[in-house]
Every structure is written in C-alpha cells, then in structure tokens.
Scaffold this motif. Structure first.
Motif, PDB file in Angstrom:
ATOM      1  N   GLN A 182      -1.046  -7.629  36.617  1.00 38.28           N
ATOM      2  CA  GLN A 182      -0.844  -6.334  35.988  1.00 38.28           C
ATOM      3  C   GLN A 182      -0.632  -6.588  34.502  1.00 38.28           C
ATOM      4  O   GLN A 182      -0.258  -7.683  34.098  1.00 38.28           O
ATOM      5  N   SER A 183      -0.849  -5.574  33.686  1.00 36.80           N
ATOM      6  CA  SER A 183      -0.632  -5.728  32.245  1.00 36.80           C
ATOM      7  C   SER A 183       0.497  -4.815  31.805  1.00 36.80           C
ATOM      8  O   SER A 183       0.466  -3.618  32.050  1.00 36.80           O
ATOM      9  N   THR A 184       1.525  -5.388  31.158  1.00 35.74           N
ATOM     10  CA  THR A 184       2.630  -4.586  30.634  1.00 35.74           C
ATOM     11  C   THR A 184       2.408  -4.244  29.176  1.00 35.74           C
ATOM     12  O   THR A 184       3.161  -3.501  28.589  1.00 35.74           O
ATOM     13  N   GLY A 185       1.360  -4.808  28.594  1.00 37.38           N
ATOM     14  CA  GLY A 185       0.980  -4.467  27.238  1.00 37.38           C
ATOM     15  C   GLY A 185      -0.518  -4.338  27.269  1.00 37.38           C
ATOM     16  O   GLY A 185      -1.099  -3.913  28.251  1.00 37.38           O
ATOM     17  N   ASP A 186      -1.190  -4.751  26.223  1.00 38.39           N
ATOM     18  CA  ASP A 186      -2.644  -4.776  26.240  1.00 38.39           C
ATOM     19  C   ASP A 186      -3.098  -6.123  26.750  1.00 38.39           C
ATOM     20  O   ASP A 186      -2.637  -7.144  26.292  1.00 38.39           O
TER      21      ASP A 186
ATOM     22  N   VAL B 181       2.374  -9.855  29.416  1.00 41.92           N
ATOM     23  CA  VAL B 181       3.057  -9.271  28.265  1.00 41.92           C
ATOM     24  C   VAL B 181       2.333  -9.710  26.998  1.00 41.92           C
ATOM     25  O   VAL B 181       2.075 -10.894  26.801  1.00 41.92           O
ATOM     26  N   SER B 182       1.999  -8.751  26.158  1.00 43.92           N
ATOM     27  CA  SER B 182       1.327  -9.044  24.904  1.00 43.92           C
ATOM     28  C   SER B 182       2.061  -8.389  23.755  1.00 43.92           C
ATOM     29  O   SER B 182       2.527  -7.253  23.875  1.00 43.92           O
ATOM     30  N   GLY B 183       2.162  -9.104  22.641  1.00 40.90           N
ATOM     31  CA  GLY B 183       2.797  -8.540  21.453  1.00 40.90           C
ATOM     32  C   GLY B 183       1.805  -7.989  20.463  1.00 40.90           C
ATOM     33  O   GLY B 183       2.161  -7.731  19.313  1.00 40.90           O
TER      34      GLY B 183
ATOM     35  N   VAL C 145       8.806  -5.531  21.434  1.00 41.85           N
ATOM     36  CA  VAL C 145       7.649  -5.353  22.314  1.00 41.85           C
ATOM     37  C   VAL C 145       8.035  -4.511  23.534  1.00 41.85           C
ATOM     38  O   VAL C 145       7.318  -3.596  23.932  1.00 41.85           O
ATOM     39  N   PHE C 146       9.183  -4.832  24.124  1.00 36.15           N
ATOM     40  CA  PHE C 146       9.637  -4.037  25.269  1.00 36.15           C
ATOM     41  C   PHE C 146       9.877  -2.589  24.861  1.00 36.15           C
ATOM     42  O   PHE C 146       9.438  -1.651  25.539  1.00 36.15           O
TER      43      PHE C 146
END
Length: 503
Positions: free
Chosen positions: A77-81, A140-142, A161-162
């Motif tokens: 799953q992606s929590t960012g891009d 997780v991506s910043g 980021v969160f």
C-alpha cells in the motif's frame, strides 16, 4: 482472545521485525505440533500476534518503496506517493517508466541467505515462511511533504510527512490496514511498535503513535527505539542524530506507555559473538531476540501487556526501560545460592558479576542496572533466572517461566551465538577468548534469560539527551520552535528527577 497489533517503521526496525516474525512463526509452528501430538500447548495462542483468518502477521510495516525488495509492488500500500506518482509529481507531462526486475533468490521464500547474512540486500530477503497481508506493507514517501528531494532524513521531516499525508487524506488510520486489523480483533490487548531511533521514520512513527493513543487511550503502547548499527551512547553524543534521539525520547514520554532502547550493545555477555554483530543482519537478530523474549508471555497468556507495563514502570511512574538478555544462561540459581550463608555484600557482588558478565544489554547499563531498580520483569525460557535472584532487589519480583521453554530459532537466524550446545545452554567449558569467535555451534533452540527493568542508570542517558537540547543556537535545532525545545527539555527534566530518586 486479546490481540496485539504490531507497528514497524524504518529500515533498522524492519530488520528487527523480520527476525522477530521468523521467530514467532517458528514458535507458532512448534505450538501447533505440540498441540496436535496431545502433549500440551495451545495452537490458538499464535492468534495473539497473527491474524486468525489468514495466519499472517497482524502488523503494519512502513518503509521506503525500494526497501520492500522481493515482496513486490502488488503487496504494497502507499501512504504517500509511490514511485510512479512521485515521478508525475515532479513532471507533469507524459512519461514512460522502465524498472529493472528484482533478482531471483532461493530459500523457503526464494531467498539464498546464509547465517552470516550473505545474500541479504534488504530485510525481506531473509523472510522464511512468513506471509504478510497485502494491506500490511505501506510505502512512505517524503516527495510531497519532506525536503526538496523527497527525503526524510530527520525526525522533524518525518513528522511533517505524516502531518501532510494526514491532512491530505483526512485520517491516516482509516487508510491502509490499521483500521482493518483493529476491527477484526475481539479485544485489542495493546500495540507494540518498532521504530528507527533516528531519521525520518523516528518522526513518522512518533506522529503515528500519538494518533493511535488518541484513538485507543486505554490500550498500552510499547515503543522499541531501534538502532542496530551504533551504541546508544555514541548516537546520543552529538550531531543531528542526537537531536533526533532526544526529541523522539521526550515525545515518547508523552505518548508511549513504555519505551525500550534497542541499540548495538557496547559490550556482550558470554553467549554472544561480538563479531556476529558487525552487520545489520546480525545485530538486528540479537535485538529481535529481546522483542521475542517479552512477547512470548503475552502469546502464552501468562501475562497481558497492561501487567508488564505496570510492573516495569511502577504503575506508569517511569516510562523508559532497559532490556537485557542472556542466551544459553546456565545455573544462575546455584551460583547465587552458593553464597546464601555469606554476607549480603558478597552475595550482591556475585549477582552483579553474573549480570555484567553473562547478560548483553542493548544499551550501556549492564554493569549498573541491578544497583537501583525501579521495576522489573524477568522471563526465563528454559533457564533458572528469575525471582530467586531479584528477591534481593525487589520486594515482589515479577517472574514468568514460559511454558514453551527454549527459543526456537529460524533457519536463517544469524550466527551470533557463541558456545551454545545442543541442549540450548552455554557449554560447561567454553573455549578460551582467543578462539571464541571461531568456536560456534549451530543449534535449533536456545535457552534465554531476560530482564526488562527501569533503573537509575537510565538517568545518565537522559542527562546526555537533555544537554543536547540545551545547546542554544545549534544549527541542528533550527527546525524546531523555541517553545517546542523548552517543552522537550522540561519533559526530560521531569523524567531525570524520577530516575535519580530510585534507590
């Protein structure tokens, strides 16, 4: 059933987590075999940690996309891009993406890994029979909320980021697998969190745990701060990593029920090979043994997480604990009882010698930990360590002797144990120090003694962190408001006073 949800954040935490799940899977397999043979054991005990429907870890695993390696994009799953979204975020036109195929491996899950860590490029490479659910793995991506390069290199960047992802999506807990795991539980016993001690994932984890505590205010949260490449003293001494540790520790005092340091040991006990800890693969195996030690009584039902936290923290008075383990410990009861007719000073010296020589502390407190204890919880898995030793230090020492006995090691557990015989104990006549690193034995099970305690010795570490935050005008503090730094120092000051009052 009282279930535990496990949260993992960052590279070092996930190395430890992968070893932990390999060990938990082997322990669950043994419990099923024992139950099927009619010789005891509870086959359902594994569901404290594993999903009952799928027998998959009840875990959320957060990391960079590249760290998931052989697990594949379909499982994440992606929590960012994710990687494709990142590219389009930087370039609005049409694009074509070419990706190199992950190299093929081979062991039980397609990985060729030996006990020295050969063949390990990232933590999924030494996964054995553990199968993560598709909603357990979260990228997780910043790129959108971190620094200009999309990196999360500091605690503050991870926190941002969160916060950015949470603002964009509404509620991070509703996205991904967290809500699914929480709702499928009959009764959530609590949360255990493995988080990198420094860097962006330290901040991301702290923000996530704070949100969890808002939603589950009565459920205990144990946070393991992990750095498998450096000792705690060296990390907390100077520079941006020291700021991360100081901020993460002060933040954990507000959100975590119990915080436990898991760092590269500054010294090791009799049953551990120093040379085996030179790699991230090896050191993380030792740290995972600590997590497995404290989780096993919860799996067996001899304790619940609330009890453990209360015993160690003295009913939440002290929040930071030290973890010590001794693989292969033999005859500690007889060693201490041999001095029963001597004066107390001699007896105490004997016990202190056993702790300092035979136990490996994942911090810098092994030699001093028993001199002034606040609370303690001991687990002996097939050893003789426990209440008979701690009775001289605590009026009512907490002890659990796990029914399953020795720790069952997975096939790819790193070669970090020294002089352990096939009975799981250290050999009666261990080799000389000149040959110890070369003299190792591959064993399937090892007997482990463990001590989880709050001790006055922790005050030294807290004072070190307090001094890091006292350097006014430091360029490493520029990301924090002055009032924020003042609040963090205040939190550390209060905890230092509590630890200095022990004993």
């Amino acid at each position: 059933m009282r279930e535990i949800i496990t949260l993992q954040f960052g590279e070092h935490a996930n190395y430890v987590g992968m070893h932990f799940w390999n060990m938990a899977q082997r322990q669950a397999e043994k419990a099923r075999e024992t139950s099927a043979s009619g010789s005891g054991g509870d086959a359902d005990s594994e569901y404290v940690l594993f999903s009952e429907r799928r027998r998959q870890p009840r875990a959320l695993v957060f990391d960079r996309a590249s760290a998931f390696g052989s697990l594949g994009r379909a499982d994440m799953q992606s929590t960012g891009d994710d990687a494709r979204d990142q590219e389009q975020a930087l370039w609005g036109g049409a694009s074509e993406v070419y990706r190199q195929q992950q190299p093929e491996h081979s062991n039980g899950n397609g990985n060729t890994v030996d006990q020295s860590g050969g063949g390990v490029q990232t933590w999924p490479d030494f996964r054995q029979s553990v199968e993560f659910g598709s909603r357990s793995l979260e990228v997780v991506s910043g790129i959108e909320f971190g620094n200009s390069l999309g990196e999360m290199t500091t605690f503050d960047e991870g926190w941002q980021v969160f916060s950015g992802a949470d603002a964009r999506r509404g509620d991070v807990l509703d996205d991904g697998g967290f809500r699914m795991y929480a709702e499928e539980c009959d009764r959530v016993q609590g949360f255990q969190t493995l988080a990198d001690a420094t860097g962006g994932f330290a901040g991301y984890a702290a923000a996530f745990v704070e949100r969890v505590r808002d939603e589950f205010p009565k459920s205990p949260v144990v946070v393991y701060s992990v750095d498998a490449a450096a000792t705690r003293g060296s990390v907390a001494s100077a520079g941006p990593r020291a700021i991360d540790v100081a901020v993460a520790t002060a933040t954990a005092l507000e959100s975590a029920s119990l915080g436990v340091s898991l760092y590269l040991p500054s010294r090791v006990g009799d049953g551990v090979r120093r040379a085996g800890l030179d790699s991230l693969f090896g050191a993380s195996g030792l740290l995972a043994m600590n997590v497995a030690q404290w989780t096993q009584p919860l799996v067996e039902g001899s304790r619940v997480l609330d009890d453990v936290v209360a015993l160690v923290t003295q009913q939440s008075h002290l929040r930071l604990a030290e973890s010590l383990v001794s693989p292969g410990l033999r005859d500690i009861a007889s060693n201490s009882n041999n001095n029963s007719n001597n004066n107390n000073h001699s007896n105490d010296k004997n016990v202190a010698d056993i702790i300092s020589r035979r136990f490996t502390a994942c911090s810098d407190v092994a030699d001093d930990c028993l001199r002034s204890l606040g609370g303690a919880f001991s687990v002996d898995r097939g050893t003789s360590f426990g209440g008979d030793v701690l009775a001289r230090y605590l009026p009512s020492p907490a002890r659990v002797r796990c029914a399953d006995g020795a720790v069952v090691l997975p096939t790819v557990f790193p070669n970090i144990l020294r002089s352990i015989g096939r009975d799981g104990f250290i050999a009666q006549h261990p080799p000389s120090s000149a040959t110890t690193d070369a003299d190792t034995t591959t064993v399937g099970e090892v007997r482990v003694a463990g001590l989880l305690c709050t001790t006055r010795a922790t005050a030294v570490h807290l004072q070190q962190l307090r001094s890091v935050l006292s350097v006014e005008g430091s360029r490493y503090l520029k990301d924090y408001e002055r009032d924020t730094i003042r609040e963090l120092r205040y939190a550390l000051d209060g905890e230092i006073d509590k630890y200095m009052a022990i004993g």
